[in-house]
Design an enzyme around this catalytic site. Structure first.
Site, PDB file in Angstrom:
ATOM      1  N   TYR A   1     -65.657 -30.536 -49.534  1.00 45.35           N
ATOM      2  CA  TYR A   1     -64.609 -30.335 -47.970  1.00 45.35           C
ATOM      3  C   TYR A   1     -64.382 -28.335 -47.619  1.00 45.35           C
ATOM      4  O   TYR A   1     -63.022 -28.666 -48.531  1.00 45.35           O
ATOM      5  CB  TYR A   1     -63.686 -31.143 -48.089  1.00 45.35           C
ATOM      6  CG  TYR A   1     -63.472 -31.177 -46.622  1.00 45.35           C
ATOM      7  CD1 TYR A   1     -63.605 -32.424 -45.533  1.00 45.35           C
ATOM      8  CD2 TYR A   1     -61.557 -31.535 -46.362  1.00 45.35           C
ATOM      9  CE1 TYR A   1     -62.757 -31.508 -44.495  1.00 45.35           C
ATOM     10  CE2 TYR A   1     -60.815 -31.172 -45.257  1.00 45.35           C
ATOM     11  CZ  TYR A   1     -61.656 -31.683 -44.460  1.00 45.35           C
ATOM     12  OH  TYR A   1     -60.601 -31.700 -42.849  1.00 45.35           O
TER      13      TYR A   1
ATOM     14  N   ASP B   1     -62.998 -22.727 -52.788  1.00 38.54           N
ATOM     15  CA  ASP B   1     -62.003 -22.735 -52.456  1.00 38.54           C
ATOM     16  C   ASP B   1     -61.042 -23.777 -53.104  1.00 38.54           C
ATOM     17  O   ASP B   1     -61.081 -24.438 -53.764  1.00 38.54           O
ATOM     18  CB  ASP B   1     -63.253 -24.042 -51.099  1.00 38.54           C
ATOM     19  CG  ASP B   1     -62.172 -24.374 -50.418  1.00 38.54           C
ATOM     20  OD1 ASP B   1     -60.765 -25.059 -50.687  1.00 38.54           O
ATOM     21  OD2 ASP B   1     -62.556 -25.502 -49.672  1.00 38.54           O
TER      22      ASP B   1
ATOM     23  N   LYS C   1     -52.385 -25.692 -50.308  1.00 39.43           N
ATOM     24  CA  LYS C   1     -51.379 -27.131 -50.798  1.00 39.43           C
ATOM     25  C   LYS C   1     -49.805 -26.920 -51.845  1.00 39.43           C
ATOM     26  O   LYS C   1     -49.287 -26.720 -50.956  1.00 39.43           O
ATOM     27  CB  LYS C   1     -52.500 -27.579 -50.912  1.00 39.43           C
ATOM     28  CG  LYS C   1     -53.490 -28.462 -50.585  1.00 39.43           C
ATOM     29  CD  LYS C   1     -54.082 -29.679 -51.336  1.00 39.43           C
ATOM     30  CE  LYS C   1     -55.234 -30.228 -50.157  1.00 39.43           C
ATOM     31  NZ  LYS C   1     -54.821 -31.177 -49.682  1.00 39.43           N
TER      32      LYS C   1
END
Ligand code: HOZ
Length: 431
Positions: free
Chosen positions: A144, A239, A267
């Site tokens: 994702y 990623d 994050k």
């Protein structure tokens, strides 16, 4: 367990926001029931609006490696707020955070801050297309990379949780240059490159997949990606929104010793506030506007409060912190394996550092096919049985659990004490 205030607030929220939430998996649809509405977080503990407390293994989906409201982070945020909420102009905080990141990850020679992981992925892809003059990109099934149109193809996280192979509203044309191969299957990638190599701008990968539950890279997978992309003059994008500063002080690239061309971060680098970043080799990043022709911008990018939270967090990430995280996460993993064994069922714990997940299945989970075919109904019942016992897991079997630096031995011990009875309860009420 009293949940009346949570229920009342969620009923009101559902009238105003889809499913009452602002990100799909939070709605608990994958595990059934209504979400608990959170009032506050402190250290490893979440407290809901009815006063119930939970040991939290979601950690805001990864950013809170120091737990909720770490005093130093809170202090630095307050200090920053006092200096101004947003400048829309350069300031020292963004330079300091950029220095901290590039020192820890030297393959990032330059970077650009954005506001989310989605923006980071989208911008890295744009840059890779501009830099190579090619259009096609390759992603992996169950990975994702945020909710940008052309990356919502066979994606993980909520897309997988809700069984949406591709999102509605994405025109076919938008996704026609996205090619998908199974995670951890290097041969399939090789095959794809044999056919389309000269058209592929980049391969984007979660080096440790964390959005179909945790799926570590198979031995040689990441080095294989590096080798294939290099051979075809395509770029390799890691990623690391989830893994960056989570699986090691230099992310998955450092842990597995594979240098990507571009990296996406988010994050942890925002310490709990909205931040993303993309960066990599200097000659690539110099193509970003205003130095180069690749346009990308943002009113709140490099926001001073978010930079302060990120920097305060990064300053705490010592080697000792990572070795402590490793130790406690290993204890948690071992305890879960023992509880699963005790109950006489088949289960797999996949763990890389403080990221882990539990799959109910016989076979090892090493790609999306194995991850998606586990007993998710049992996970859902376990989720609720643990919630009632004061343990808050991700409300989907296809999301990572996160252990933080402030989970104490006693928090892990209490979690494990709750585990066997919770699992027994989950097994005794099938369906
Ligand atoms: N897609 C995120 C986790 N993989 C969920 C974010 C959220 O719901 O806050």
């Amino acid at each position: 367990m009293q949940l009346s205030r949570s229920r009342e607030l969620m009923e009101r929220a559902k009238r105003l926001m889809p499913a009452g939430v602002n990100s799909p998996v939070r709605a608990f649809q994958a595990v059934g029931g209504d979400p608990v509405c959170i009032a506050k977080g402190e250290g490893p503990i979440l407290t809901d609006v009815d006063g119930n407390s939970y040991i939290d293994y979601v950690g805001s989906w990864g950013p809170l490696i120091l737990g909720h409201c770490h005093p130093d982070v809170v202090h630095r945020v307050k200090e920053a707020v006092g200096q101004g909420m947003s400048f829309g102009a350069p300031h020292e905080g963004e330079l300091l955070l950029a220095e901290a990141i590039t020192q820890a990850m030297p393959w990032i020679e330059m970077l650009r801050f954005v506001n989310s992981g989605t923006e980071a992925g989208m911008s890295a892809i744009r840059l890779s297309r501009a830099a190579t003059g090619r259009n096609k990109i390759v992603k992996f099934e169950g990975n994702y990379h945020g909710h940008v149109d052309y990356l919502l193809v066979k994606a993980g996280s909520g897309v997988a949780t809700f069984g949406l192979p591709d999102s509605s509203g994405v025109p076919e044309k938008m996704a026609q240059d996205t090619m998908v191969v199974p995670f951890n299957h290097l041969d399939d990638l090789e095959g794809l490159f044999q056919k389309h190599g000269q058209d592929i701008a980049a391969v984007i990968v979660e080096p440790v997949a964390g959005n179909m539950g945790v799926v570590p890279p198979a031995k040689g997978f990441l080095t294989g990606l590096r080798e294939v992309t290099q051979r075809h003059d395509s770029l390799l994008i890691f990623d690391e929104v989830m893994t960056g500063f989570r699986v090691s002080s230099s992310g998955a690239a450092g842990l597995y010793d594979v240098e990507p061309d571009l990296v996406c971060l988010g994050k942890i680098i925002g310490g709990g506030l909205p931040v993303g970043a993309y960066g990599g080799r200097r000659e690539l990043m110099e193509q970003v506007a205003p130095l180069g022709p690749v346009y990308q911008a943002g009113t709140l990018s490099g926001n001073p409060v978010a930079m302060a939270a990120g920097l305060a967090t990064m300053e705490k990430l010592t080697p000792d912190l990572y070795s402590e995280l490793e130790k406690k996460s290993a204890v948690l993993e071992q305890g879960i394996i023992e509880a699963v064994d005790r109950c006489g069922i088949a289960g797999q714990v996949n763990r890389v550092g403080s990221m882990l997940s539990l799959f109910f299945c016989e076979q090892p989970v090493n790609d999306s096919q194995t991850a998606f075919s586990t007993d998710r109904a049992l996970y859902a019942r376990l989720f609720h049985a643990l919630l009632r016992r004061g343990v808050y897991l991700p409300p989907s079997a296809l999301e990572s659990w996160f252990v933080s630096a402030v989970h104490s031995e006693s928090d892990i011990g209490r979690t494990l004490e709750a585990f066997t009875p919770a699992l027994e309860e989950a097994l005794s009420h099938p369906g």
